[in-house]
Write a protein that holds these residues in place. Structure first.
Motif, mmCIF file in Angstrom:
data_model
loop_
_atom_site.group_PDB
_atom_site.id
_atom_site.type_symbol
_atom_site.label_atom_id
_atom_site.label_comp_id
_atom_site.label_asym_id
_atom_site.label_seq_id
_atom_site.Cartn_x
_atom_site.Cartn_y
_atom_site.Cartn_z
ATOM 1 N N ASP A 94 12.090 11.283 40.619
ATOM 2 C CA ASP A 94 11.403 10.023 40.522
ATOM 3 C C ASP A 94 10.264 9.509 41.164
ATOM 4 O OD1 ASP A 94 13.857 9.731 38.890
ATOM 5 O OD2 ASP A 94 14.941 8.436 40.444
ATOM 6 N N LEU A 95 10.133 9.951 42.398
ATOM 7 C CA LEU A 95 8.736 9.771 43.150
ATOM 8 C C LEU A 95 7.397 10.371 42.555
ATOM 9 C CD1 LEU A 95 7.645 8.380 45.821
ATOM 10 C CD2 LEU A 95 8.070 10.729 46.707
ATOM 11 N N HIS A 96 7.741 11.570 42.217
ATOM 12 C CA HIS A 96 6.436 12.050 41.565
ATOM 13 C C HIS A 96 6.286 11.759 40.099
ATOM 14 C CE1 HIS A 96 5.619 15.524 44.191
ATOM 15 N NE2 HIS A 96 7.093 15.293 44.560
ATOM 16 N N ILE A 97 7.155 11.229 39.509
ATOM 17 C CA ILE A 97 6.997 10.765 37.943
ATOM 18 C C ILE A 97 6.261 9.332 38.268
ATOM 19 C CG2 ILE A 97 8.154 9.440 36.135
ATOM 20 C CD1 ILE A 97 10.185 11.866 36.239
ATOM 21 N N LYS A 98 6.526 8.488 39.285
ATOM 22 C CA LYS A 98 5.992 7.239 39.719
ATOM 23 C C LYS A 98 4.556 7.710 39.930
ATOM 24 C CE LYS A 98 5.318 2.998 40.327
ATOM 25 N NZ LYS A 98 5.367 2.004 39.276
ATOM 26 N N ILE A 99 4.348 8.296 40.746
ATOM 27 C CA ILE A 99 3.041 8.680 40.960
ATOM 28 C C ILE A 99 2.029 9.193 40.011
ATOM 29 C CG2 ILE A 99 1.427 10.219 42.606
ATOM 30 C CD1 ILE A 99 3.488 10.137 44.735
ATOM 31 N N GLY A 100 2.709 9.990 39.124
ATOM 32 C CA GLY A 100 1.865 10.453 37.779
ATOM 33 C C GLY A 100 1.714 9.378 36.939
ATOM 34 N N LYS A 101 2.573 8.422 36.710
ATOM 35 C CA LYS A 101 2.440 7.318 36.088
ATOM 36 C C LYS A 101 1.296 6.320 36.586
ATOM 37 C CE LYS A 101 6.724 7.255 33.369
ATOM 38 N NZ LYS A 101 7.928 6.272 33.008
ATOM 39 N N MET A 102 1.298 6.201 37.922
ATOM 40 C CA MET A 102 0.324 5.231 38.642
ATOM 41 C C MET A 102 -1.207 5.841 38.453
ATOM 42 S SD MET A 102 2.333 4.745 42.083
ATOM 43 C CE MET A 102 0.905 4.081 42.906
ATOM 44 N N ALA A 103 -1.186 7.142 37.926
ATOM 45 C CA ALA A 103 -2.783 7.733 37.766
ATOM 46 C C ALA A 103 -3.099 7.135 36.628
ATOM 47 C CB ALA A 103 -2.509 9.345 37.616
ATOM 48 N N ASN A 104 -2.378 6.407 35.794
ATOM 49 C CA ASN A 104 -2.784 5.775 34.471
ATOM 50 C C ASN A 104 -3.802 6.707 33.622
ATOM 51 O OD1 ASN A 104 -2.935 3.492 32.717
ATOM 52 N ND2 ASN A 104 -4.815 2.685 33.613
ATOM 53 N N ASN A 105 -3.230 7.832 33.655
ATOM 54 C CA ASN A 105 -3.892 8.880 32.575
ATOM 55 C C ASN A 105 -2.928 9.736 31.937
ATOM 56 O OD1 ASN A 105 -4.993 11.174 31.454
ATOM 57 N ND2 ASN A 105 -7.101 11.257 32.891
ATOM 58 N N PRO A 106 -2.423 9.300 30.487
ATOM 59 C CA PRO A 106 -1.288 9.892 29.917
ATOM 60 C C PRO A 106 -1.732 11.408 29.664
ATOM 61 C CG PRO A 106 -1.642 7.874 28.756
ATOM 62 C CD PRO A 106 -3.017 8.046 29.947
ATOM 63 N N MET A 107 -2.701 12.020 29.532
ATOM 64 C CA MET A 107 -2.989 13.328 29.307
ATOM 65 C C MET A 107 -2.504 14.114 30.461
ATOM 66 S SD MET A 107 -6.344 13.626 27.157
ATOM 67 C CE MET A 107 -7.440 12.567 28.114
ATOM 68 N N LEU A 108 -3.083 13.673 31.719
ATOM 69 C CA LEU A 108 -2.876 14.288 33.009
ATOM 70 C C LEU A 108 -1.313 14.316 33.268
ATOM 71 C CD1 LEU A 108 -4.899 12.909 35.852
ATOM 72 C CD2 LEU A 108 -4.491 15.270 35.098
ATOM 73 N N PHE A 109 -0.326 12.924 32.966
ATOM 74 C CA PHE A 109 0.967 12.794 33.166
ATOM 75 C C PHE A 109 1.672 13.640 32.455
ATOM 76 C CE2 PHE A 109 4.942 10.727 32.162
ATOM 77 C CZ PHE A 109 5.529 10.913 33.358
#
Length: 239
Positions: free
Chosen positions: A148-163
């Motif tokens: 959950d922590l890593h998913i949250k950080i990934g979403k915070m990047a605000n870049n769907p391709m990266l995520f």
């Protein structure tokens, strides 16, 4: 919404029109697509061709088909490519280590962007996940909280391709090495090195300290890679 097409390239043109309507906002998340018959008449093609395109979009997670045959634009378009990308990564036949290297590079960039974008609400959510990790004793649940922590950080990047690519790489690692997160948590007792890495990482993100966020995520990924290699070796010995 739909127009007559060149029947020689029917599949591609139908697909392009649907995607074009989604990108233009004429079809939004949760919207129902017209009935197959109506789409076929509008584009001048047969219903089986329409059905083939819709089936492909369903496999990609772009549309959802419900009982009775109605088709809806997915409510989760941002994440619809995680499954297909995971399959493509499997077909690439890369090693677990190569896959983890890809994930690490993406996680590090996500940490940098998360530090740049962190809002007060984001900060509160990160702290909540950390608080749950601190008191939880069950390794499996701790593994879920780690995800959950890593998913949250990934979403915070605000870049769907990266995520999407990061999530696909992470999913593939976990599919190959079952229980890897629970294994990592089991290896770490009481106040752990990984818990401390999480705390330093979150503190840096909340403080909008991009440089420190990158450094702490790098350290964290190196630690994770060590445990992934260890777990992979154990699984090979037990085969």
């Amino acid at each position: 919404m739909f127009r007559q097409i060149n029947k020689e390239n029917a599949f591609d043109e139908i697909l392009n029109q649907i995607i074009e309507n989604i990108r233009a906002g004429r079809l939004k998340k949760g919207d129902a697509l017209p009935a197959e018959r109506a789409m076929a008449e509008a584009m001048g093609v047969s219903r089986p061709v329409i059905r083939e395109v819709l089936r492909s979009l369903s496999l990609l997670g772009i549309i959802k088909t419900v009982h009775g045959g109605a088709n809806y634009i997915s409510e989760d378009l941002e994440n619809c490519m995680i499954g297909p990308l995971s399959i493509l990564l499997q077909l690439n036949n890369s090693s677990v280590q190569q896959n983890q290297q890809l994930r690490s590079a993406l996680e590090i960039q996500c940490a940098k962007l998360a530090a740049r974008n962190c809002s007060p609400i984001d900060a509160a959510e990160l702290k909540l996940i950390l608080a749950k990790l601190e008191v939880e004793q069950d390794e499996q649940i701790r593994g879920d909280l780690d995800r959950d922590l890593h998913i949250k950080i990934g979403k915070m990047a605000n870049n769907p391709m990266l995520f999407n690519v990061m999530s696909a790489a992470s999913q593939l690692t976990e599919n190959i090495i079952t229980g890897i997160r629970a294994y990592i948590m089991q290896k770490q007792m009481s106040v752990t090195e990984i818990d401390e890495q999480h705390k330093r990482l979150v503190d840096a993100i909340i403080a909008h300290d991009e440089e420190s966020a990158v450094r702490y995520m790098q350290e964290h990924m190196i630690n994770i890679e060590k445990y992934i290699e260890e777990r992979a070796e154990m699984m090979q010995k037990n085969q």
